[in-house]
Design an enzyme around this catalytic site. Structure first.
Site, short mmCIF file in Angstrom:
data_model
loop_
_atom_site.label_atom_id
_atom_site.label_comp_id
_atom_site.label_asym_id
_atom_site.label_seq_id
_atom_site.Cartn_x
_atom_site.Cartn_y
_atom_site.Cartn_z
N ASP A 254 61.07 107.55 94.74
CA ASP A 254 60.56 108.79 95.34
C ASP A 254 60.79 109.96 94.39
O ASP A 254 61.78 110.01 93.68
CB ASP A 254 61.26 109.04 96.69
N GLY A 255 59.86 110.90 94.45
CA GLY A 255 60.01 112.13 93.67
C GLY A 255 59.15 112.18 92.42
O GLY A 255 59.23 113.14 91.65
N ASN A 256 58.30 111.17 92.22
CA ASN A 256 57.46 111.16 91.01
C ASN A 256 56.52 112.37 90.99
O ASN A 256 56.36 113.02 89.96
CB ASN A 256 56.58 109.90 90.97
N ARG B 245 50.18 114.73 89.18
CA ARG B 245 51.09 113.81 89.89
C ARG B 245 51.10 112.42 89.23
O ARG B 245 52.12 111.75 89.18
CB ARG B 245 50.65 113.68 91.36
N HIS C 262 53.94 109.30 88.16
CA HIS C 262 53.96 107.86 88.44
C HIS C 262 54.13 107.05 87.14
O HIS C 262 54.79 106.02 87.14
CB HIS C 262 52.70 107.43 89.19
N SER D 248 53.55 101.76 99.89
CA SER D 248 53.72 101.46 101.31
C SER D 248 52.36 101.30 102.00
O SER D 248 51.32 101.68 101.45
CB SER D 248 54.50 102.59 101.99
N THR D 249 52.41 100.78 103.21
CA THR D 249 51.17 100.63 103.99
C THR D 249 50.55 102.00 104.28
O THR D 249 49.37 102.11 104.57
CB THR D 249 51.46 99.90 105.33
N ASN E 179 50.72 104.59 102.02
CA ASN E 179 50.34 105.27 100.78
C ASN E 179 48.83 105.29 100.50
O ASN E 179 48.36 106.06 99.66
CB ASN E 179 51.07 104.67 99.57
N ARG F 193 65.51 109.52 104.45
CA ARG F 193 64.79 108.75 105.48
C ARG F 193 64.69 107.30 105.02
O ARG F 193 64.74 107.02 103.83
CB ARG F 193 63.34 109.25 105.59
N GLU G 29 74.36 99.80 102.71
CA GLU G 29 74.91 101.13 102.43
C GLU G 29 73.79 101.94 101.79
O GLU G 29 73.09 101.45 100.89
CB GLU G 29 76.09 101.03 101.44
C1 FPP Z 1 56.71 108.03 95.39
O1 FPP Z 1 56.75 109.29 94.75
C2 FPP Z 1 56.08 107.04 94.52
C3 FPP Z 1 54.99 106.27 94.85
C4 FPP Z 1 54.33 106.34 96.15
C5 FPP Z 1 54.39 105.32 93.90
C6 FPP Z 1 55.37 104.60 93.01
C7 FPP Z 1 54.66 103.57 92.22
C8 FPP Z 1 54.67 103.47 90.89
C9 FPP Z 1 55.51 104.31 90.01
C10 FPP Z 1 53.76 102.44 90.28
C11 FPP Z 1 54.41 101.46 89.42
C12 FPP Z 1 55.46 100.67 90.09
C13 FPP Z 1 56.10 99.67 89.49
C14 FPP Z 1 57.13 98.95 90.26
C15 FPP Z 1 55.83 99.26 88.11
P1 FPP Z 1 55.94 110.47 95.41
O2 FPP Z 1 54.58 110.49 94.82
O3 FPP Z 1 55.96 110.33 96.89
O4 FPP Z 1 56.74 111.72 94.96
P2 FPP Z 1 56.80 113.11 95.75
O5 FPP Z 1 57.54 112.84 97.03
O6 FPP Z 1 57.55 113.98 94.83
O7 FPP Z 1 55.38 113.55 95.97
#
Ligand code: FPP
Length: 257
Positions: A30-32, A43, A47, A75-76, A78, A204, A217
């Site tokens: 999370d947080g990408n 964004r 990722h 996730s389902t 996303n 969460r 944990e």
């Molecule tokens: C959540 O950050 C991240 C995702 C929904 C996608 C993560 C998937 C990848 C990085 C693709 C590659 C995965 C692998 C295992 C190689 P967010 O976009 O919800 O961040 P935010 O909360 O800051 O918007």
């Protein structure tokens, strides 16, 4: 990395007890998006950085001897994101799997996918099938990538499969034991996660490993996933080692008399 940073990481390495590491570590990536936005980037750049960091952290876990590493990649829910963002994530997954297939023989990593893969592209499904097949012969770290995964869906599919089993075999549902349901979960045969890490300041569960996390944990940190480095991982392990895991019981020292 500055010398100061290197010394800090070395000190963090010393503070972890290697004999009491979690057997199964799970991470909610999370947080990408926020990481990218804060840098004035799209964004999708977040990722890309997140996928890269996943490789780094998975390798660190493997080198430390962690047996199971599970990651919530998609996730389902996303699918609700903009089409371009979903496409960018899918592309990263394809790249990751292509690279993994090349490296699996060397690393002996077992790569599995948890989730309903039906709506994924044919290319991605074929790559998942190939990695699953190659994994069968390996005994290294188990990496489970949750893709189009939802904890409630998983439990529902397992309950349906169990109900069907009862119908087919004339079994009585009230004789059902937890192990009978567990056999139908994506995680069948994998021990429950000991430690679930969620970066980015959110606290969460977000429908992740609902059944399996009963006694996990949790470790929350404000750091965004692309910045979650070795030091952060070690900090999570130290926090985990400071917890008293009682699994519903009490410590010997807390007993009366
Ligand atoms: C959540 O950050 C991240 C995702 C929904 C996608 C993560 C998937 C990848 C990085 C693709 C590659 C995965 C692998 C295992 C190689 P967010 O976009 O919800 O961040 P935010 O909360 O800051 O918007």
């Amino acid at each position: 990395m500055a010398l100061f940073g290197k010394k800090r990481t070395a000190a963090a390495r010393e503070s972890v007890d290697r004999t009491r590491l979690p057997q199964h570590v799970a991470v909610i990536l999370d947080g990408n998006g926020r990481w990218a936005r804060r840098r004035g980037l799209p964004r999708t750049a977040g990722h890309v950085a997140g996928a890269e960091n996943f490789r780094t952290i998975a390798t660190l876990c493997k080198n430390m001897g962690i047996k199971n590493f599970t990651v919530f990649a998609f996730s389902t829910e996303n699918w609700k994101r903009p089409t371009e963002e979903v496409a960018a994530i899918m592309k990263l997954l394809v790249q990751y799997l292509q690279e993994s297939i090349e490296k699996m023989e060397k690393d002996h990593i077992r790569l599995h996918f948890w989730g309903d893969l039906t709506p994924l592209s044919d290319e991605l499904k074929a790559l998942c099938a190939t990695t699953d097949r190659i994994s069968e012969g390996y005994d290294g770290m188990n990496v489970n990538v949750c893709l189009n995964y939802g904890g409630r869906d998983e439990i529902m599919y397992a309950a349906r499969a169990f109900a069907q089993e009862c119908l087919d075999a004339g079994r009585v549902p009230d004789k059902m034991e937890p192990a009978m349901l567990e056999r139908h979960l994506y995680s069948a045969g994998v021990p429950d996660p000991d430690l679930i890490i969620r970066p980015s300041g959110e606290e969460r569960i977000s429908n992740f490993l609902l059944w399996q996390s009963a006694y996990a944990e949790y470790y929350f940190t404000d750091v965004m996933w692309p910045d979650f480095d070795e030091e952060e991982l070690l900090r999570a392990f130290v926090a985990y080692q400071q917890r008293a895991r009682r699994f519903g019981g009490i410590d010997e020292t807390e007993k009366d008399g």
